[in-house]
Design a protein around this motif. Structure first.
Motif, PDB file in Angstrom:
ATOM      1  N   TRP A   1       9.993   5.554   2.253  1.00  0.00           N
ATOM      2  CA  TRP A   1       8.624   5.113   1.946  1.00  0.00           C
ATOM      3  C   TRP A   1       7.688   6.296   2.166  1.00  0.00           C
ATOM      4  CZ3 TRP A   1       5.116   5.734   5.836  1.00  0.00           C
ATOM      5  CH2 TRP A   1       5.560   5.665   7.153  1.00  0.00           C
ATOM      6  N   ILE A   2       6.542   6.228   1.518  1.00  0.00           N
ATOM      7  CA  ILE A   2       5.553   7.297   1.646  1.00  0.00           C
ATOM      8  C   ILE A   2       4.157   6.702   1.618  1.00  0.00           C
ATOM      9  CG2 ILE A   2       5.673   7.761  -0.824  1.00  0.00           C
ATOM     10  CD1 ILE A   2       5.040  10.698  -0.121  1.00  0.00           C
ATOM     11  N   ALA A   3       3.344   7.156   2.556  1.00  0.00           N
ATOM     12  CA  ALA A   3       1.931   6.782   2.602  1.00  0.00           C
ATOM     13  C   ALA A   3       1.141   8.023   2.195  1.00  0.00           C
ATOM     14  CB  ALA A   3       1.538   6.327   3.999  1.00  0.00           C
TER      15      ALA A   3
ATOM     16  N   GLU B   1       0.805  -1.223   0.000  1.00  0.00           N
ATOM     17  CA  GLU B   1       0.000   0.000   0.000  1.00  0.00           C
ATOM     18  C   GLU B   1       0.838   1.274   0.000  1.00  0.00           C
ATOM     19  OE1 GLU B   1       0.470  -1.150   4.390  1.00  0.00           O
ATOM     20  OE2 GLU B   1       0.241  -2.210   2.482  1.00  0.00           O
ATOM     21  N   LEU B   2       2.151   1.147   0.192  1.00  0.00           N
ATOM     22  CA  LEU B   2       3.035   2.308   0.236  1.00  0.00           C
ATOM     23  C   LEU B   2       3.675   2.561  -1.126  1.00  0.00           C
ATOM     24  CD1 LEU B   2       4.871   1.592   3.605  1.00  0.00           C
ATOM     25  CD2 LEU B   2       2.886   3.072   3.218  1.00  0.00           C
ATOM     26  N   LYS B   3       4.201   3.765  -1.287  1.00  0.00           N
ATOM     27  CA  LYS B   3       5.037   4.111  -2.432  1.00  0.00           C
ATOM     28  C   LYS B   3       6.464   4.257  -1.916  1.00  0.00           C
ATOM     29  CE  LYS B   3       1.802   4.618  -5.581  1.00  0.00           C
ATOM     30  NZ  LYS B   3       1.754   3.798  -6.780  1.00  0.00           N
ATOM     31  N   TYR B   4       7.424   4.211  -2.828  1.00  0.00           N
ATOM     32  CA  TYR B   4       8.833   4.221  -2.445  1.00  0.00           C
ATOM     33  C   TYR B   4       9.622   5.161  -3.348  1.00  0.00           C
ATOM     34  CZ  TYR B   4       7.420   0.130   0.157  1.00  0.00           C
ATOM     35  OH  TYR B   4       6.784  -0.706   1.036  1.00  0.00           O
ATOM     36  N   SER B   5      10.776   5.615  -2.843  1.00  0.00           N
ATOM     37  CA  SER B   5      11.657   6.461  -3.648  1.00  0.00           C
ATOM     38  C   SER B   5      12.971   5.731  -3.886  1.00  0.00           C
ATOM     39  CB  SER B   5      11.925   7.784  -2.932  1.00  0.00           C
ATOM     40  OG  SER B   5      12.747   7.566  -1.810  1.00  0.00           O
TER      41      SER B   5
ATOM     42  N   GLY C   1       8.903   7.984   5.748  1.00  0.00           N
ATOM     43  CA  GLY C   1       9.846   7.302   6.620  1.00  0.00           C
ATOM     44  C   GLY C   1      10.953   6.651   5.811  1.00  0.00           C
ATOM     45  N   LEU C   2      11.842   5.973   6.496  1.00  0.00           N
ATOM     46  CA  LEU C   2      12.972   5.273   5.879  1.00  0.00           C
ATOM     47  C   LEU C   2      12.577   3.816   5.652  1.00  0.00           C
ATOM     48  CD1 LEU C   2      15.832   6.359   5.269  1.00  0.00           C
ATOM     49  CD2 LEU C   2      16.568   5.387   7.438  1.00  0.00           C
ATOM     50  N   THR C   3      12.933   3.262   4.505  1.00  0.00           N
ATOM     51  CA  THR C   3      12.533   1.880   4.205  1.00  0.00           C
ATOM     52  C   THR C   3      13.254   0.868   5.088  1.00  0.00           C
ATOM     53  OG1 THR C   3      14.222   1.538   2.509  1.00  0.00           O
ATOM     54  CG2 THR C   3      12.086   2.436   1.773  1.00  0.00           C
ATOM     55  N   ASP C   4      12.660  -0.300   5.167  1.00  0.00           N
ATOM     56  CA  ASP C   4      13.269  -1.404   5.909  1.00  0.00           C
ATOM     57  C   ASP C   4      14.634  -1.751   5.316  1.00  0.00           C
ATOM     58  OD1 ASP C   4      13.046  -3.653   7.892  1.00  0.00           O
ATOM     59  OD2 ASP C   4      13.194  -4.823   6.036  1.00  0.00           O
ATOM     60  N   TYR C   5      14.732  -1.725   4.000  1.00  0.00           N
ATOM     61  CA  TYR C   5      16.012  -2.005   3.347  1.00  0.00           C
ATOM     62  C   TYR C   5      17.076  -0.993   3.790  1.00  0.00           C
ATOM     63  CZ  TYR C   5      19.580  -2.186  -0.263  1.00  0.00           C
ATOM     64  OH  TYR C   5      20.786  -2.259  -0.914  1.00  0.00           O
ATOM     65  N   ALA C   6      16.709   0.286   3.798  1.00  0.00           N
ATOM     66  CA  ALA C   6      17.664   1.336   4.173  1.00  0.00           C
ATOM     67  C   ALA C   6      18.141   1.163   5.609  1.00  0.00           C
ATOM     68  CB  ALA C   6      17.040   2.718   3.995  1.00  0.00           C
TER      69      ALA C   6
ATOM     70  N   LEU D   1       7.625   8.428  -7.703  1.00  0.00           N
ATOM     71  CA  LEU D   1       7.425   7.382  -6.699  1.00  0.00           C
ATOM     72  C   LEU D   1       7.257   6.018  -7.354  1.00  0.00           C
ATOM     73  CD1 LEU D   1       5.038   9.234  -4.236  1.00  0.00           C
ATOM     74  CD2 LEU D   1       7.522   8.967  -4.087  1.00  0.00           C
ATOM     75  N   LEU D   2       7.747   4.999  -6.655  1.00  0.00           N
ATOM     76  CA  LEU D   2       7.719   3.630  -7.160  1.00  0.00           C
ATOM     77  C   LEU D   2       6.711   2.792  -6.378  1.00  0.00           C
ATOM     78  CD1 LEU D   2      11.589   3.031  -7.164  1.00  0.00           C
ATOM     79  CD2 LEU D   2      10.191   3.850  -9.078  1.00  0.00           C
ATOM     80  N   THR D   3       6.141   1.782  -7.045  1.00  0.00           N
ATOM     81  CA  THR D   3       5.333   0.793  -6.338  1.00  0.00           C
ATOM     82  C   THR D   3       6.283  -0.142  -5.587  1.00  0.00           C
ATOM     83  OG1 THR D   3       5.392  -0.813  -8.139  1.00  0.00           O
ATOM     84  CG2 THR D   3       3.581   0.825  -8.182  1.00  0.00           C
ATOM     85  N   ALA D   4       5.731  -0.998  -4.747  1.00  0.00           N
ATOM     86  CA  ALA D   4       6.567  -1.953  -4.007  1.00  0.00           C
ATOM     87  C   ALA D   4       7.355  -2.843  -4.972  1.00  0.00           C
ATOM     88  CB  ALA D   4       5.704  -2.793  -3.071  1.00  0.00           C
ATOM     89  N   ASP D   5       6.716  -3.318  -6.031  1.00  0.00           N
ATOM     90  CA  ASP D   5       7.398  -4.185  -6.997  1.00  0.00           C
ATOM     91  C   ASP D   5       8.505  -3.433  -7.738  1.00  0.00           C
ATOM     92  OD1 ASP D   5       5.876  -6.396  -6.326  1.00  0.00           O
ATOM     93  OD2 ASP D   5       4.442  -6.109  -7.965  1.00  0.00           O
TER      94      ASP D   5
END
Length: 126
Positions: free
Chosen positions: A15-17, A6-10, A26-31, A111-115
């Motif tokens: 991450w962005i809601a 449900e989030l978008k990513y950069s 916020g900061l992604t789990d990967y980051a 912005l990117l989708t999760a995939d």
């Protein structure tokens, strides 16, 4: 790497809601996993303007200091003051430990989708 559909990513690993013209960033789990244990978070002031692709704060880990980029343009309406005293919350759950809330959001085209984000991270690791 945990991703939420449900989030978008950069591409700068935030991450962005999105909810209408407001957003939570916020900061992604990967980051957070790449940075290691966070020991300090520096956030903007409420009322500050953030620009898509521009630095709005930074995080310090046991490894290094890293800039945090805004994935959108808008005005900061709230900061997560809890992180100022407990930056390790980002390591505990990156998706609960939001950094800023922004209103009058624009510049969301990149912005990117999760995939898409997953594919981007995998391409960076090659």
């Amino acid at each position: 790497m945990i991703l939420k559909e449900e989030l978008k990513y950069s591409k700068s690993h935030e991450w962005i809601a999105l909810d209408g013209d407001t957003a939570v960033v916020g900061l992604t789990d990967y980051a957070q996993s790449e940075l290691g244990d966070l020991v300090f978070v520096n956030l903007p002031e409420v009322g500050d303007t953030v620009e898509a692709g521009e630095v709005f704060g930074d995080v310090e880990s046991v490894k290094a200091v890293s800039d945090v980029y805004s994935p959108v343009t808008g005005e900061v309406t709230e900061i997560n003051e809890e992180l100022l005293d407990a930056p390790e919350l980002v390591n505990d759950d990156a998706y609960k430990a939001w950094f800023i809330k922004v209103k009058d959001v624009s510049a969301t085209e990149e912005l990117l989708t999760a995939d898409e984000y997953k594919a981007f991270v995998e391409s960076e690791q090659e």
